[in-house]
Enzyme design. Structure first.
Site, PDB file in Angstrom:
ATOM      1  N   SER A   1       3.564 -37.698 107.381  1.00  0.00           N
ATOM      2  CA  SER A   1       3.890 -38.183 106.037  1.00  0.00           C
ATOM      3  C   SER A   1       3.583 -37.125 104.983  1.00  0.00           C
ATOM      4  O   SER A   1       4.334 -36.943 104.024  1.00  0.00           O
ATOM      5  CB  SER A   1       3.129 -39.475 105.733  1.00  0.00           C
ATOM      6  OG  SER A   1       1.747 -39.246 105.505  1.00  0.00           O
ATOM      7  N   LYS A   2       2.493 -36.398 105.169  1.00  0.00           N
ATOM      8  CA  LYS A   2       2.108 -35.406 104.172  1.00  0.00           C
ATOM      9  C   LYS A   2       2.936 -34.126 104.300  1.00  0.00           C
ATOM     10  O   LYS A   2       3.143 -33.415 103.311  1.00  0.00           O
ATOM     11  CB  LYS A   2       0.616 -35.111 104.281  1.00  0.00           C
ATOM     12  CG  LYS A   2      -0.252 -36.299 103.867  1.00  0.00           C
ATOM     13  CD  LYS A   2       0.036 -36.755 102.446  1.00  0.00           C
ATOM     14  CE  LYS A   2      -0.926 -37.812 101.963  1.00  0.00           C
ATOM     15  NZ  LYS A   2      -0.694 -38.196 100.546  1.00  0.00           N
TER      16      LYS A   2
ATOM     17  N   ALA B   1       0.671 -39.473 112.536  1.00  0.00           N
ATOM     18  CA  ALA B   1       1.515 -40.200 111.589  1.00  0.00           C
ATOM     19  C   ALA B   1       1.188 -39.815 110.154  1.00  0.00           C
ATOM     20  O   ALA B   1       2.084 -39.640 109.314  1.00  0.00           O
ATOM     21  CB  ALA B   1       1.341 -41.707 111.788  1.00  0.00           C
ATOM     22  N   TYR B   2      -0.093 -39.664 109.872  1.00  0.00           N
ATOM     23  CA  TYR B   2      -0.528 -39.277 108.526  1.00  0.00           C
ATOM     24  C   TYR B   2      -0.068 -37.867 108.192  1.00  0.00           C
ATOM     25  O   TYR B   2       0.484 -37.620 107.110  1.00  0.00           O
ATOM     26  CB  TYR B   2      -2.052 -39.386 108.443  1.00  0.00           C
ATOM     27  CG  TYR B   2      -2.646 -38.992 107.115  1.00  0.00           C
ATOM     28  CD1 TYR B   2      -2.428 -39.759 105.974  1.00  0.00           C
ATOM     29  CD2 TYR B   2      -3.439 -37.848 107.005  1.00  0.00           C
ATOM     30  CE1 TYR B   2      -2.979 -39.402 104.754  1.00  0.00           C
ATOM     31  CE2 TYR B   2      -3.996 -37.482 105.788  1.00  0.00           C
ATOM     32  CZ  TYR B   2      -3.768 -38.261 104.672  1.00  0.00           C
ATOM     33  OH  TYR B   2      -4.324 -37.904 103.462  1.00  0.00           O
ATOM     34  N   ALA B   3      -0.278 -36.925 109.120  1.00  0.00           N
ATOM     35  CA  ALA B   3       0.142 -35.545 108.881  1.00  0.00           C
ATOM     36  C   ALA B   3       1.656 -35.451 108.694  1.00  0.00           C
ATOM     37  O   ALA B   3       2.143 -34.679 107.859  1.00  0.00           O
ATOM     38  CB  ALA B   3      -0.308 -34.654 110.033  1.00  0.00           C
TER      39      ALA B   3
END
Length: 224
Positions: A136-137, A132-134
């Site tokens: 977003s980035k 999820a973090y990757a």
């Protein structure tokens, strides 16, 4: 980063979400050394609050030349197990927050200025639990490159900095010392980056690095 830019003579608005005391410490550290700084709060994904933040910069310092957008959160979990409320919260801060700031910056940053977003080396490392973090980035990197092209003719650079593991509270949160030591050993330099390391990259992009535009700069000690 705020202190490093202030050392170059930049007047700084230090933004915070909830930790006003920490922002006040940053302002004090800058003003004690003769610099100019104020603190201002607000939800990075709220366009009204961030509009007020940009107004604060203009009211205090006459205009905006550099925007450094570091706000982000990093809850971790496997894609198969992460609840969608957590996913939505990550995207709201990291993606919508970046979009809100970039939109305001595109409208208000003066000619000769710089917009600096923040991605992550995780987009290359692709470690489990960072899905999820990757995601977003990855969106941040795409926005960054497109905005650079949309600002053609304005003499404004738009870049993203993608740090590797860096010794910040966000990185240490939820990790054992064993895990921290292992991660630190993975890059050829065999240690974590420091906030000062990343601040030097930001200072370059905000100042002398005028021929760097529409790029994602990986600052990770060679981790990827």
């Amino acid at each position: 980063m705020a202190e490093r830019l202030a050392a170059d003579g930049t007047a700084v608005v230090a933004h915070y979400s909830s930790n006003a005391a920490k922002a006040d410490e940053v302002v004090a550290a800058i003003t004690t050394k003769g610099g100019h700084a104020v603190a201002a709060g607000g939800d990075v994904a709220d366009e009204t609050a961030m509009g007020a933040l940009f107004d604060t910069a203009t009211e205090h310092f006459g205009g905006i030349d550099v925007v450094v957008n570091t706000a982000g959160i990093m809850p971790l979990g496997p894609i198969a197990e992460m609840d969608l409320a957590t996913f939505d919260r990550i995207q709201r801060v990291n993606v919508r927050g970046t979009f809100v700031i970039d939109q305001l910056a595109a409208r208000q940053v003066r000619s000769g200025g710089a917009i600096i977003n923040f991605s992550t080396t995780i987009t290359r490392l692709q470690n489990p639990s960072y899905g999820a973090y990757a995601a977003s980035k990855g969106a941040v990197e795409a926005m960054t490159l497109i905005l650079a092209r949309e600002l053609r003719g304005r003499d404004i650079t738009v870049n993203a900095v993608a740090p590797g593991p860096t010794a910040t509270p966000l990185f240490f949160e939820g990790k054992s010392q064993q895990v921290i030591d292992h991660i630190a050993s993975l890059n050829p330099m065999e240690h974590l980056g420091t906030p000062e390391d990343i601040a030097e990259v930001v200072a370059f992009l905000a100042g002398a690095g005028r021929w760097v535009n529409g790029q994602t700069i990986f600052a990770n000690g060679g981790a990827a």
